[in-house]
Design a protein around this motif. Structure first.
Motif, PDB file in Angstrom:
ATOM      1  N   GLY A  30       0.829  -1.211   0.000  1.00  0.00           N
ATOM      2  CA  GLY A  30       0.000   0.000   0.000  1.00  0.00           C
ATOM      3  C   GLY A  30       0.860   1.256   0.000  1.00  0.00           C
ATOM      4  O   GLY A  30       2.045   1.210   0.321  1.00  0.00           O
ATOM      5  N   ASN A  33      -1.586   3.634   3.846  1.00  0.00           N
ATOM      6  CA  ASN A  33      -2.050   3.114   5.134  1.00  0.00           C
ATOM      7  C   ASN A  33      -1.225   1.901   5.544  1.00  0.00           C
ATOM      8  O   ASN A  33      -0.545   1.304   4.724  1.00  0.00           O
ATOM      9  CB  ASN A  33      -3.514   2.679   4.993  1.00  0.00           C
ATOM     10  N   LYS A  48      -7.246  -1.865   6.695  1.00  0.00           N
ATOM     11  CA  LYS A  48      -6.341  -0.724   6.507  1.00  0.00           C
ATOM     12  C   LYS A  48      -6.508   0.198   7.706  1.00  0.00           C
ATOM     13  O   LYS A  48      -7.639   0.452   8.145  1.00  0.00           O
ATOM     14  CB  LYS A  48      -6.704   0.058   5.240  1.00  0.00           C
ATOM     15  N   GLU A  61     -13.984   5.601   0.424  1.00  0.00           N
ATOM     16  CA  GLU A  61     -13.544   4.376  -0.262  1.00  0.00           C
ATOM     17  C   GLU A  61     -14.641   3.314  -0.194  1.00  0.00           C
ATOM     18  O   GLU A  61     -14.901   2.602  -1.178  1.00  0.00           O
ATOM     19  CB  GLU A  61     -12.239   3.860   0.362  1.00  0.00           C
ATOM     20  N   ASN A 201      -3.551  -1.365  -8.384  1.00  0.00           N
ATOM     21  CA  ASN A 201      -4.913  -1.427  -7.862  1.00  0.00           C
ATOM     22  C   ASN A 201      -5.785  -2.426  -8.629  1.00  0.00           C
ATOM     23  O   ASN A 201      -7.015  -2.338  -8.597  1.00  0.00           O
ATOM     24  CB  ASN A 201      -5.567  -0.033  -7.884  1.00  0.00           C
ATOM     25  N   ASP A 214      -9.130  -0.144  -4.055  1.00  0.00           N
ATOM     26  CA  ASP A 214      -8.604   1.189  -3.751  1.00  0.00           C
ATOM     27  C   ASP A 214      -9.100   2.240  -4.761  1.00  0.00           C
ATOM     28  O   ASP A 214      -8.297   2.993  -5.319  1.00  0.00           O
ATOM     29  CB  ASP A 214      -7.062   1.125  -3.753  1.00  0.00           C
TER      30      ASP A 214
END
Ligand code: ADP
Length: 291
Positions: A30, A33, A48, A61, A201, A214
């Motif tokens: 990531g 996060n 996350k 999100e 992603n 994401d």
């Protein structure tokens, strides 16, 4: 302070059953996060975590993932819950085991199907984030105005506050003035976009089915999603062929691609600095050379 008791309680509340963490494993990859896989009583979740200022980002999100899931076009991790306490905020998702078998053709076809889901306006009911940067999604019926004000204009102003003045702003100002020419009256369908579709992603589950995650979702020009797949690479020729078969692209995509990717390059400049300044200036000069 340890956020796990509150996260565990939130999962139990959301799922309506008891939950206790038996194993917790950090997940890398990531950008923003800390990420974890947690397991217990035969359940597995992807979590996350960030500080408490990120609660809105996780709520946004969740909204993006839920909207994409509702289209039943592309697999996304199912959101379980999100929350904030005094010290932390978190997002809990279905854990998806990624595999090695890829099916780029299917990803292309499914992305085209996602893009056939449309709205009446450009934008999104809430602002969200692109990376950690706010992404403004105020509804608009004018694609050029939306791109100018909420995408390029927003990032250019942010760049000025970050100290990127001079040539970048001069070129940016000229580009904004020429935007109507560069978009030449384009009024795309407001398609549901992933919004941050780089290869980091997108993945494939253990059965080879595409998964995207994401998101920075909004309704906009589907070419913006496709352009971003080209910015950092990682998507194959089969992906583009399948997409175009399912949903052909109009003339002029090659030029608009630069205009759409400029948004992400400016965002990277604002987030990471460095070589993105020269890249953004080169892209602007290239676009201005055409008007
Ligand atoms: P960040 O918001 O910090 O950029 P990401 O959402 O990109 O985090 O997730 C980080 C990494 O975790 C991804 O690159 C991916 O490999 C993995 N990942 C993301 N979502 C899931 C999920 N639902 N299940 C399992 N792994 C995931």
């Amino acid at each position: 302070m340890n956020p796990w008791p509150d996260i565990t309680a939130a999962i139990a509340h959301a799922t309506g059953g008891a939950f206790r963490i038996e194993q917790r494993t950090p997940v890398g990859g990531g950008c923003i996060n800390s990420a974890w896989r947690i397991e217990g009583q035969g359940q597995r979740y992807f979590v996350k975590i960030n500080n408490s200022a990120f609660g809105g980002m996780f709520a946004a999100e969740t909204a993006g993932l839920s909207a994409i899931a509702a289209t039943r076009t592309l697999r996304v991790p199912h959101p379980v819950c999100h929350g904030t306490n005094r010290n932390a905020s978190w997002l809990v998702l279905e854990y998806i085991e990624f595999g090695r078998k890829s099916n780029m053709r299917l990803l292309g076809a499914q992305l085209a199907a996602l893009h056939r889901v449309t709205s009446r306006h450009y934008g999104w009911p809430h602002d969200n984030t692109i990376g950690a940067t706010p992404q403004i999604n105020t509804a608009s019926d004018d694609w050029c105005a939306f791109w100018r004000e909420h995408r390029l204009g927003y990032q250019l102003k942010l760049a000025a506050t970050n100290g990127y003045v001079g040539r970048l702003q001069q070129l940016g100002g000229r580009l904004m003035n020429h935007l109507p020419e560069l978009l030449s009256g384009r009024r795309p369908q407001p398609s549901l976009l992933h919004g941050d579709l780089w290869s980091g992603n997108a993945a494939f589950d253990a059965g080879g089915e595409p998964v995207i995650f994401d998101p920075a979702a909004y309704y906009g020009d589907r070419e913006a999603d496709l352009a971003m797949t080209e910015l950092f690479g990682g998507f194959s020729a089969e992906f583009y062929a399948a997409y175009r078969e399912a949903y052909p692209l109009g003339a002029g995509y090659a030029r608009r691609k630069t205009l759409y990717n400029l948004y992400h390059v400016l965002n990277h400049l604002n987030l990471f600095g460095g070589g993105y300044l020269a890249q953004a200036e080169d892209m602007m000069a290239e676009l201005l050379a055409e008007v």
